[in-house]
Design an enzyme around this catalytic site. Structure first.
Site, PDB file in Angstrom:
ATOM      1  N   SER A   1       7.945   5.680  14.008  1.00 33.52           N
ATOM      2  CA  SER A   1       8.765   6.169  12.886  1.00 33.52           C
ATOM      3  C   SER A   1       7.884   6.999  11.966  1.00 33.52           C
ATOM      4  O   SER A   1       6.868   6.514  11.472  1.00 33.52           O
ATOM      5  CB  SER A   1       9.328   5.001  12.081  1.00 33.52           C
ATOM      6  OG  SER A   1      10.152   4.229  12.907  1.00 33.52           O
TER       7      SER A   1
ATOM      8  N   ARG B   1       5.586  -2.470   4.878  1.00 37.00           N
ATOM      9  CA  ARG B   1       4.508  -1.571   5.330  1.00 37.00           C
ATOM     10  C   ARG B   1       3.333  -1.517   4.363  1.00 37.00           C
ATOM     11  O   ARG B   1       2.704  -0.464   4.190  1.00 37.00           O
ATOM     12  CB  ARG B   1       5.048  -0.149   5.583  1.00 37.00           C
ATOM     13  CG  ARG B   1       6.160  -0.079   6.597  1.00 37.00           C
ATOM     14  CD  ARG B   1       5.700  -0.467   7.996  1.00 37.00           C
ATOM     15  NE  ARG B   1       6.826  -0.547   8.897  1.00 37.00           N
ATOM     16  CZ  ARG B   1       7.424  -1.689   9.248  1.00 37.00           C
ATOM     17  NH1 ARG B   1       6.998  -2.852   8.796  1.00 37.00           N
ATOM     18  NH2 ARG B   1       8.432  -1.684  10.074  1.00 37.00           N
TER      19      ARG B   1
ATOM     20  N   GLU C   1       5.409   7.450   6.761  1.00 36.39           N
ATOM     21  CA  GLU C   1       4.845   6.152   7.172  1.00 36.39           C
ATOM     22  C   GLU C   1       3.499   6.406   7.857  1.00 36.39           C
ATOM     23  O   GLU C   1       2.572   5.603   7.775  1.00 36.39           O
ATOM     24  CB  GLU C   1       5.820   5.457   8.147  1.00 36.39           C
ATOM     25  CG  GLU C   1       5.244   4.182   8.720  1.00 36.39           C
ATOM     26  CD  GLU C   1       6.287   3.264   9.318  1.00 36.39           C
ATOM     27  OE1 GLU C   1       7.427   3.214   8.804  1.00 36.39           O
ATOM     28  OE2 GLU C   1       5.962   2.580  10.294  1.00 36.39           O
TER      29      GLU C   1
HETATM   30  P1  FAD Z   1      -4.071   3.076  13.471  1.00 30.70           P
HETATM   31  O1  FAD Z   1      -2.983   4.057  13.708  1.00 30.70           O
HETATM   32  O2  FAD Z   1      -5.351   3.260  14.206  1.00 30.70           O
HETATM   33  O3  FAD Z   1      -4.370   3.011  11.904  1.00 30.70           O
HETATM   34  C1  FAD Z   1      -3.285   2.918  10.999  1.00 30.70           C
HETATM   35  C2  FAD Z   1      -3.834   2.510   9.618  1.00 30.70           C
HETATM   36  O4  FAD Z   1      -4.398   1.203   9.702  1.00 30.70           O
HETATM   37  C3  FAD Z   1      -4.951   3.433   9.132  1.00 30.70           C
HETATM   38  O5  FAD Z   1      -4.818   3.570   7.743  1.00 30.70           O
HETATM   39  C4  FAD Z   1      -6.214   2.670   9.480  1.00 30.70           C
HETATM   40  O6  FAD Z   1      -7.292   2.974   8.602  1.00 30.70           O
HETATM   41  C5  FAD Z   1      -5.772   1.222   9.321  1.00 30.70           C
HETATM   42  N1  FAD Z   1      -6.494   0.292  10.218  1.00 30.70           N
HETATM   43  C6  FAD Z   1      -6.436   0.223  11.581  1.00 30.70           C
HETATM   44  N2  FAD Z   1      -7.211  -0.810  12.022  1.00 30.70           N
HETATM   45  C7  FAD Z   1      -7.768  -1.377  10.913  1.00 30.70           C
HETATM   46  C8  FAD Z   1      -8.668  -2.463  10.693  1.00 30.70           C
HETATM   47  N3  FAD Z   1      -9.176  -3.206  11.687  1.00 30.70           N
HETATM   48  N4  FAD Z   1      -9.012  -2.762   9.412  1.00 30.70           N
HETATM   49  C9  FAD Z   1      -8.540  -2.025   8.378  1.00 30.70           C
HETATM   50  N5  FAD Z   1      -7.705  -0.977   8.509  1.00 30.70           N
HETATM   51  C10 FAD Z   1      -7.318  -0.666   9.775  1.00 30.70           C
HETATM   52  N6  FAD Z   1       5.130   0.193  13.752  1.00 30.70           N
HETATM   53  C11 FAD Z   1       5.904  -0.828  13.336  1.00 30.70           C
HETATM   54  O7  FAD Z   1       5.601  -1.455  12.311  1.00 30.70           O
HETATM   55  N7  FAD Z   1       7.013  -1.212  14.041  1.00 30.70           N
HETATM   56  C12 FAD Z   1       7.389  -0.600  15.183  1.00 30.70           C
HETATM   57  O8  FAD Z   1       8.375  -0.989  15.786  1.00 30.70           O
HETATM   58  C13 FAD Z   1       6.587   0.497  15.657  1.00 30.70           C
HETATM   59  N8  FAD Z   1       6.931   1.148  16.785  1.00 30.70           N
HETATM   60  C14 FAD Z   1       6.142   2.180  17.228  1.00 30.70           C
HETATM   61  C15 FAD Z   1       6.492   2.843  18.403  1.00 30.70           C
HETATM   62  C16 FAD Z   1       5.725   3.885  18.891  1.00 30.70           C
HETATM   63  C17 FAD Z   1       6.119   4.590  20.156  1.00 30.70           C
HETATM   64  C18 FAD Z   1       4.546   4.266  18.188  1.00 30.70           C
HETATM   65  C19 FAD Z   1       3.667   5.372  18.711  1.00 30.70           C
HETATM   66  C20 FAD Z   1       4.191   3.627  17.000  1.00 30.70           C
HETATM   67  C21 FAD Z   1       4.993   2.574  16.511  1.00 30.70           C
HETATM   68  N9  FAD Z   1       4.661   1.904  15.324  1.00 30.70           N
HETATM   69  C22 FAD Z   1       5.432   0.864  14.895  1.00 30.70           C
HETATM   70  C23 FAD Z   1       3.513   2.337  14.508  1.00 30.70           C
HETATM   71  C24 FAD Z   1       2.162   1.667  14.851  1.00 30.70           C
HETATM   72  O9  FAD Z   1       2.115   1.223  16.180  1.00 30.70           O
HETATM   73  C25 FAD Z   1       1.880   0.520  13.906  1.00 30.70           C
HETATM   74  O10 FAD Z   1       1.817   1.004  12.579  1.00 30.70           O
HETATM   75  C26 FAD Z   1       0.549  -0.199  14.221  1.00 30.70           C
HETATM   76  O11 FAD Z   1       0.464  -1.342  13.402  1.00 30.70           O
HETATM   77  C27 FAD Z   1      -0.675   0.686  13.971  1.00 30.70           C
HETATM   78  O12 FAD Z   1      -1.804   0.061  14.531  1.00 30.70           O
HETATM   79  P2  FAD Z   1      -3.046   0.916  15.061  1.00 30.70           P
HETATM   80  O13 FAD Z   1      -4.070  -0.039  15.550  1.00 30.70           O
HETATM   81  O14 FAD Z   1      -2.621   1.949  16.028  1.00 30.70           O
HETATM   82  O15 FAD Z   1      -3.539   1.586  13.706  1.00 30.70           O
END
Ligand code: FAD
Length: 303
Positions: free
Chosen positions: A226, A176, A296
């Site tokens: 998570s 992570r 996380e």
């Molecule tokens: P955001 O939530 O919008 O941002 C998260 C972080 O990333 C922030 O710090 C943000 O500043 C940064 N960020 C986002 N985009 C950029 C960019 N373009 N450049 C720089 N920084 C950026 N995660 C897992 O790893 N495995 C799983 O199995 C998993 N299962 C999930 C299941 C559910 C139901 C949910 C709701 C979430 C789950 N997640 C899981 C968590 C999440 O989906 C991941 O962490 C995902 O990678 C976050 O992406 P996001 O675009 O939504 O980021």
């Protein structure tokens, strides 16, 4: 609202790309969070760069989001500019066995494109509800796969406005985490190296993993996945369950009864409810087992 900044943002982007006092609960999978003073949706890397330059020049805070699926935004919202890199920057192309995608592309869309083209290796990510940008930053992973296994290189924008292409070996991808997170880089694009595979096999693996998620995770409620990182040698969900916290609630936030590793927005939770629940869960787990749970989920705004 800072009128000068608003006028400057409109010199960079069209009016429909710049929202003011935008409720962040509409942009996070937790469905909580107060207003962002400015919420902008850039369409090009150049627009991202110009907004960052402007914010730095004016000493105005900014924050990048993708799909908001790993994010808890304060009830007071955020005084600054939220840049959403999502649908407006989401092209996906195939170059032989490589998927080239912009940071705003959803992992599910990339997985489907890989399937259409008979490319294997990305099935693990199909059910993670984030963007490619968010996944690169935190080296997202599931079911034995992680971004580290498939990334070839990532194109980022530095805070100083420089565009860098970082090869996989230099991304420092760990559990992570990555150099992107540590340096505050902004992901613009990435190349994902896959292998030729059988469409039927790819599809059936994607379906199998989807069924696992549906049966194990509380997908019927808003959450951010998570809530805590996996502490070395343990599983956060198991520790929470063994501490007797299944179903434990604060206000509208609850430790999921289906999967104790998830905090869910059971009924009109506030960010304060979620944060307080997380605090109490951590304290109880530490008291019972001497293990410190680290969040996380990222936080934005004042708590
Ligand atoms: P955001 O939530 O919008 O941002 C998260 C972080 O990333 C922030 O710090 C943000 O500043 C940064 N960020 C986002 N985009 C950029 C960019 N373009 N450049 C720089 N920084 C950026 N995660 C897992 O790893 N495995 C799983 O199995 C998993 N299962 C999930 C299941 C559910 C139901 C949910 C709701 C979430 C789950 N997640 C899981 C968590 C999440 O989906 C991941 O962490 C995902 O990678 C976050 O992406 P996001 O675009 O939504 O980021």
């Amino acid at each position: 609202m800072n009128q000068i900044l608003y006028n400057e943002l409109l010199k960079i982007m069209s009016e429909e790309q710049v929202k003011t006092e935008e409720p962040m609960k509409n942009h996070t999978t937790f469905r909580v969070g107060g207003p962002a003073e400015f919420f902008v949706m850039p369409r090009t890397a150049e627009e991202v760069k110009k907004v960052i330059d402007l914010c730095r020049r004016e000493s105005f805070p900014y924050y990048i989001i993708g799909n908001g699926s790993n994010l808890l935004v304060s009830d007071q919202g955020y005084r600054g500019v939220v840049l959403q890199i999502y649908k407006e920057m989401s092209y996906i192309e195939i170059e032989e066995n490589v998927v080239v995608a912009q940071a705003g592309a959803l992992l599910s869309a990339i997985a489907n494109k890989a399937l259409e083209n008979g490319l294997t290796g990305f099935e693990f990510a199909a059910g993670i509800p984030g963007t490619l940008g968010g996944a690169c930053v935190m080296n997202a992973g599931a079911y034995g796969g992680e971004m580290k296994d498939v990334l070839e290189e990532v194109t980022v924008l530095t805070e100083e406005g420089e565009v860098l292409i970082i090869p996989k070996e230099n991304l420092e991808l760990g559990y992570r985490t990555s150099i992107i997170a540590r340096k505050g880089y902004i992901v613009l694009e990435a190349r994902i190296q896959l292998r030729e595979g059988e469409k039927e096999a790819i599809k059936s693996l994607m379906e199998e993993l989807k069924d696992k998620r549906v049966s194990k995770q509380p997908l019927e409620y808003p959450s951010a996945g998570s809530t805590f990182k996996r502490p070395e040698g343990y599983f956060a969900g198991k520790l929470i369950q063994d501490a007797g916290l299944r179903g434990f609630s604060v206000g509208g936030a609850q430790v999921s009864e289906k999967h104790c590793g998830f905090v869910i927005n059971r009924e009109n939770a506030t960010a304060a409810d979620v944060a307080e629940l997380m605090r109490q869960v951590s304290a109880r787990v530490e008291e019972e087992f001497g293990v410190k749970l680290e969040p996380e989920v990222k936080r934005l705004g004042e708590f």
